[in-house]
Every structure is written in structure tokens, then in C-alpha cells.
Enzyme design. Sequence first.
Site, PDB file in Angstrom:
ATOM      1  CE1 TYR A 136       6.599   5.283 -10.857  1.00  0.00           C
ATOM      2  CE2 TYR A 136       4.496   6.122 -11.679  1.00  0.00           C
ATOM      3  CZ  TYR A 136       5.882   6.150 -11.658  1.00  0.00           C
ATOM      4  OH  TYR A 136       6.555   7.049 -12.451  1.00  0.00           O
ATOM      5  CD1 TRP A 189       8.682   1.080   3.073  1.00  0.00           C
ATOM      6  CD2 TRP A 189      10.177   1.847   4.554  1.00  0.00           C
ATOM      7  NE1 TRP A 189       8.916   0.098   4.008  1.00  0.00           N
ATOM      8  CE2 TRP A 189       9.816   0.529   4.915  1.00  0.00           C
ATOM      9  CE3 TRP A 189      11.111   2.533   5.345  1.00  0.00           C
ATOM     10  CZ2 TRP A 189      10.362  -0.110   6.036  1.00  0.00           C
ATOM     11  CZ3 TRP A 189      11.657   1.895   6.453  1.00  0.00           C
ATOM     12  CH2 TRP A 189      11.277   0.594   6.790  1.00  0.00           C
ATOM     13  CG  ASP A 208       7.604  -1.896   0.026  1.00  0.00           C
ATOM     14  OD1 ASP A 208       6.581  -1.252  -0.316  1.00  0.00           O
ATOM     15  OD2 ASP A 208       8.173  -1.716   1.114  1.00  0.00           O
ATOM     16  CG  ASP A 235     -13.573   8.827  -9.199  1.00  0.00           C
ATOM     17  OD1 ASP A 235     -12.793   7.882  -8.925  1.00  0.00           O
ATOM     18  OD2 ASP A 235     -14.518   9.167  -8.454  1.00  0.00           O
ATOM     19  CB  THR A 292      -1.583   5.350  -1.243  1.00  0.00           C
ATOM     20  OG1 THR A 292      -2.148   6.638  -0.961  1.00  0.00           O
ATOM     21  CG2 THR A 292      -1.171   5.283  -2.697  1.00  0.00           C
ATOM     22  CE1 TYR A 306      -1.410   0.731  -1.705  1.00  0.00           C
ATOM     23  CE2 TYR A 306       0.430  -0.446  -0.702  1.00  0.00           C
ATOM     24  CZ  TYR A 306      -0.048   0.513  -1.567  1.00  0.00           C
ATOM     25  OH  TYR A 306       0.838   1.263  -2.314  1.00  0.00           O
TER      26      TYR A 306
HETATM   27  N1  LIG Z   1       3.240   5.990  -0.641  1.00  0.00           N
HETATM   28  C1  LIG Z   1       4.036   4.929  -0.514  1.00  0.00           C
HETATM   29  O1  LIG Z   1       4.700   4.736   0.505  1.00  0.00           O
HETATM   30  C2  LIG Z   1       4.159   3.948  -1.659  1.00  0.00           C
HETATM   31  C3  LIG Z   1       4.976   2.832  -1.468  1.00  0.00           C
HETATM   32  C4  LIG Z   1       5.103   1.927  -2.514  1.00  0.00           C
HETATM   33  C5  LIG Z   1       4.439   2.151  -3.708  1.00  0.00           C
HETATM   34  N2  LIG Z   1       3.633   3.223  -3.862  1.00  0.00           N
HETATM   35  C6  LIG Z   1       2.905   3.379  -5.120  1.00  0.00           C
HETATM   36  O2  LIG Z   1       3.349   4.553  -5.784  1.00  0.00           O
HETATM   37  C7  LIG Z   1       2.277   5.131  -6.528  1.00  0.00           C
HETATM   38  C8  LIG Z   1       2.102   6.590  -6.187  1.00  0.00           C
HETATM   39  O3  LIG Z   1       1.897   6.683  -4.781  1.00  0.00           O
HETATM   40  P1  LIG Z   1       2.011   8.065  -3.998  1.00  0.00           P
HETATM   41  O4  LIG Z   1       2.841   7.820  -2.793  1.00  0.00           O
HETATM   42  O5  LIG Z   1       2.359   9.174  -4.934  1.00  0.00           O
HETATM   43  O6  LIG Z   1       0.495   8.160  -3.532  1.00  0.00           O
HETATM   44  P2  LIG Z   1      -0.378   9.397  -3.057  1.00  0.00           P
HETATM   45  O7  LIG Z   1       0.498  10.537  -2.669  1.00  0.00           O
HETATM   46  O8  LIG Z   1      -1.367   8.847  -2.113  1.00  0.00           O
HETATM   47  O9  LIG Z   1      -1.086   9.809  -4.421  1.00  0.00           O
HETATM   48  C9  LIG Z   1      -2.042   9.001  -5.011  1.00  0.00           C
HETATM   49  C10 LIG Z   1      -2.944   9.893  -5.809  1.00  0.00           C
HETATM   50  O10 LIG Z   1      -3.989   9.062  -6.342  1.00  0.00           O
HETATM   51  C11 LIG Z   1      -5.166   9.798  -6.277  1.00  0.00           C
HETATM   52  N3  LIG Z   1      -6.354   8.957  -6.244  1.00  0.00           N
HETATM   53  C12 LIG Z   1      -6.803   8.164  -5.238  1.00  0.00           C
HETATM   54  N4  LIG Z   1      -7.980   7.609  -5.564  1.00  0.00           N
HETATM   55  C13 LIG Z   1      -8.269   8.064  -6.808  1.00  0.00           C
HETATM   56  C14 LIG Z   1      -9.357   7.876  -7.680  1.00  0.00           C
HETATM   57  N5  LIG Z   1     -10.420   7.120  -7.348  1.00  0.00           N
HETATM   58  N6  LIG Z   1      -9.323   8.493  -8.882  1.00  0.00           N
HETATM   59  C15 LIG Z   1      -8.303   9.276  -9.232  1.00  0.00           C
HETATM   60  N7  LIG Z   1      -7.243   9.521  -8.432  1.00  0.00           N
HETATM   61  C16 LIG Z   1      -7.241   8.920  -7.231  1.00  0.00           C
HETATM   62  C17 LIG Z   1      -5.082  10.600  -5.005  1.00  0.00           C
HETATM   63  O11 LIG Z   1      -5.972  11.683  -5.113  1.00  0.00           O
HETATM   64  P3  LIG Z   1      -6.286  12.662  -3.888  1.00  0.00           P
HETATM   65  O12 LIG Z   1      -5.097  13.577  -3.855  1.00  0.00           O
HETATM   66  O13 LIG Z   1      -7.538  13.326  -4.295  1.00  0.00           O
HETATM   67  O14 LIG Z   1      -6.414  11.782  -2.688  1.00  0.00           O
HETATM   68  C18 LIG Z   1      -3.626  10.979  -4.976  1.00  0.00           C
HETATM   69  O15 LIG Z   1      -3.393  12.242  -5.572  1.00  0.00           O
HETATM   70  C19 LIG Z   1       1.043   4.270  -6.219  1.00  0.00           C
HETATM   71  O16 LIG Z   1       0.898   3.308  -7.234  1.00  0.00           O
HETATM   72  C20 LIG Z   1       1.415   3.570  -4.925  1.00  0.00           C
HETATM   73  O17 LIG Z   1       0.738   2.354  -4.770  1.00  0.00           O
HETATM   74  C21 LIG Z   1       3.491   4.140  -2.862  1.00  0.00           C
END
Ligand SMILES: NC(=O)c1ccc[n+]([C@@H]2O[C@H](COP(=O)([O-])OP(=O)(O)OC[C@H]3O[C@@H](n4cnc5c(N)ncnc54)[C@H](OP(=O)(O)O)[C@@H]3O)[C@@H](O)[C@H]2O)c1
Length: 310
Positions: free
Chosen positions: A100, A151, A103, A37, A63, A126
Site C-alpha cells: 500500500y 485519508w 496520495d 519488526d 504512518t 513520510y
Molecule cells: N492512514 C492513512 O491515512 C493512509 C493514507 C494513505 C495510505 N496509507 C497506507 O496504507 C497502509 C496501511 O496504513 P494504515 O492506515 O492501516 O496504518 P496503521 O493503522 O498505522 O497501521 C500500520 C501498522 O504497521 C505497523 N508497524 C509500524 N512500524 C512497524 C514495524 N517496524 N514493524 C512491523 N509493523 C510495524 C503498526 O504497528 P503498531 O500497531 O504496533 O504501531 C501498525 O499496526 C500503509 O502502507 C500506509 O502508508 C495510509
Amino acid sequence: MAPTILLTGKNGQIGAELCRLLPTLGNLVSFGRHELDLSKPDSIRDAVRHLRPQLIVNAAAYTQVDQAEKEEPAAYAVNAEAPALLAEEAGKLGAVLVHYSTDYVFDGSKNSPYDEADSPNPLNAYGRTKLAGEQAIRASGVAHLIFRTSWVYSPRGRNFLLTILRLSTERDELRVVSDQRGAPTSSREIAAATLRVLASLAARGWQPDSFSAVAGTYHMTAAGETSWHQFAEAILEERSRVSSDVPWLAAATGNLPLLTRRVVPISTAEYPTPARRPAYSVLSNARLQQTFGFQLPHWRDQLHSIFLPS
Ligand SMILES: NC(=O)c1ccc[n+]([C@@H]2O[C@H](COP(=O)([O-])OP(=O)(O)OC[C@H]3O[C@@H](n4cnc5c(N)ncnc54)[C@H](OP(=O)(O)O)[C@@H]3O)[C@@H](O)[C@H]2O)c1
């Protein structure tokens, strides 16, 4: 010797794809929220000190962009404090940290693609927490790669692709914002690009010294740009073209027929959300191209690929 790799966020969109690819590089030990965590500093220290990885890939993050407006401290703990601690621990071990970012660190006031030298100015909580995470990693002096993407969608998790597919079985008409521009990027392509970068660095070993020439921040998004409205139209176009069985699509639509006839463009003002979003957040990938010799496919091709039977 194959490096030991610690991956966080194994159940996330990007993390799940990395789980499939990173074993080709080394001994992967991956963690979901329940095993590690990131809001608990001691569990971060324990995991890193116990495993002593050469490479840490942090794909976990808070996220939920709108929810973060109400719980910025919780987002800050995961997006800023945890990366700071991972960086500190990685630095002590001489490990490399891959992280990671987003934008949404930019305010969208530009009208040409943002490059890595452009000044961030997040519009929402965020974005502020993600920017703080980037800054902490840089300040730590750890050997790092920060990939800013945008995105993100995938056949799993919570994302725009799956929302549109679900709504397409429920509503005759969808109203989608047309005045925000960005680059929808498939988590598969982000993971593949990450692996490509890391594989090119593996040859140099995981020593921070040999890494310093390429360390830093890179934009890693699909080529091209679009609006949420055009993206929604493209999703429905792909959906109506699919002829063979695509298991994730069947799950996303519950096998229900396509109901939507029209996707109406609307303004951001007509779709108010708790978090403000940049009107323009297209990122230039020139630095990635110049340094590593490739760029990600065009967003439209990425979307098409995801609808192909796997
Ligand atoms: N999604 C987007 O559109 C987007 C856009 C730009 C950049 N990014 C960046 O890309 C990266 C990956 O994003 P993603 O889209 O793969 O996000 P995601 O699908 O929301 O996955 C994030 C993961 O982090 C886990 N998490 C959240 N809180 C946590 C905690 N306290 N301890 C441990 N794990 C935790 C979540 O666990 P649970 O499954 O248990 O919730 C989830 O599995 C991030 O750095 C994000 O900021 C994402």
C-alpha cells in the site's frame, strides 16, 4: 492448492480488516510488529524464508506523518527498506507482493484527479519514504500490486474520524482545515477491494507470469472528493443520526453527549503542522475500474456504512 499468505501489520487499520478477509483466499499467517519488526532486516528474511508464502501482503508502515519529519530514517527503514527486502525475498520465491502507498507521494499542484502516470513529488518525509518503497518494489522486478490510497479511517487506531468524535464530546466549536481536498477512505473498503482484486487473480494462480498483465500500481480510494472540514461535518451528521447501539462509537465517544455546535472552516496556514500536506490529493481510480471492473463507493456512502450497526 490454497496459497500461503504472509500479512504484515495485522493490528493496523487496513491490516486488521485484511485479517478478517484473507482467510477466504488461502492459509493466512499474519504478523504484528512484535512478531515481525520491519525495521529489522533479519526478521523479515527469517519470516519469509521460513513460511515460503505464495502471496505477501504488506499492510504495515510507519504512518505518523508529522513525526516522520523528525525521524525520517526510522520511517525510511519501515517504508522503503522493508518493502525493498520483502520484494527481494518474494522475487526469490516467485511470490506476489501486495503493498500500500499514499496520495502523499503527490505535491497537490494539480486540480484534477491524479492518475498513476502523474509524476510524484512528495512534500514531506513520510511521502518521500513511501515513494522510495514504491520505487524499490518496481525496481526489484517482483510480481506486485501497489495500491495507493488516501485519508484512511476505521473504527480502530489513530485517525481523523476518531479524533473528531472524541473532540465532539469536549468542545463547543471545532476549527478544521477546509483548503485541503482528498478522498476519505474506509479501511474496510480498502480491504474489500484488495480481496476483490486478489480473488479475481486467484483463478489464474499465483504464478508471476500469469500475473504480469495486471501487475503494477493502482489508485484505490473512495469515489468523490471533499475537504477535512466537510468530512468533519459529515462525521458529526452521522453521529447525530445514529439511533441504535454501535459499540465502536460508544467506545470512541465514551458515551458522552455531543457538545460541538459549530465546525468552523480554517486555512492550512491557520493550522500549521510539522509536515506539509498537498492541497489537492484526489486520485483517479480509472485504472482500477478498467482493469478489475469496479470502483470503491463514494466517500459519503462509506462513512454512512461505518455508522450502521454491524
Ligand atoms: N492512514 C492513512 O491515512 C493512509 C493514507 C494513505 C495510505 N496509507 C497506507 O496504507 C497502509 C496501511 O496504513 P494504515 O492506515 O492501516 O496504518 P496503521 O493503522 O498505522 O497501521 C500500520 C501498522 O504497521 C505497523 N508497524 C509500524 N512500524 C512497524 C514495524 N517496524 N514493524 C512491523 N509493523 C510495524 C503498526 O504497528 P503498531 O500497531 O504496533 O504501531 C501498525 O499496526 C500503509 O502502507 C500506509 O502508508 C495510509
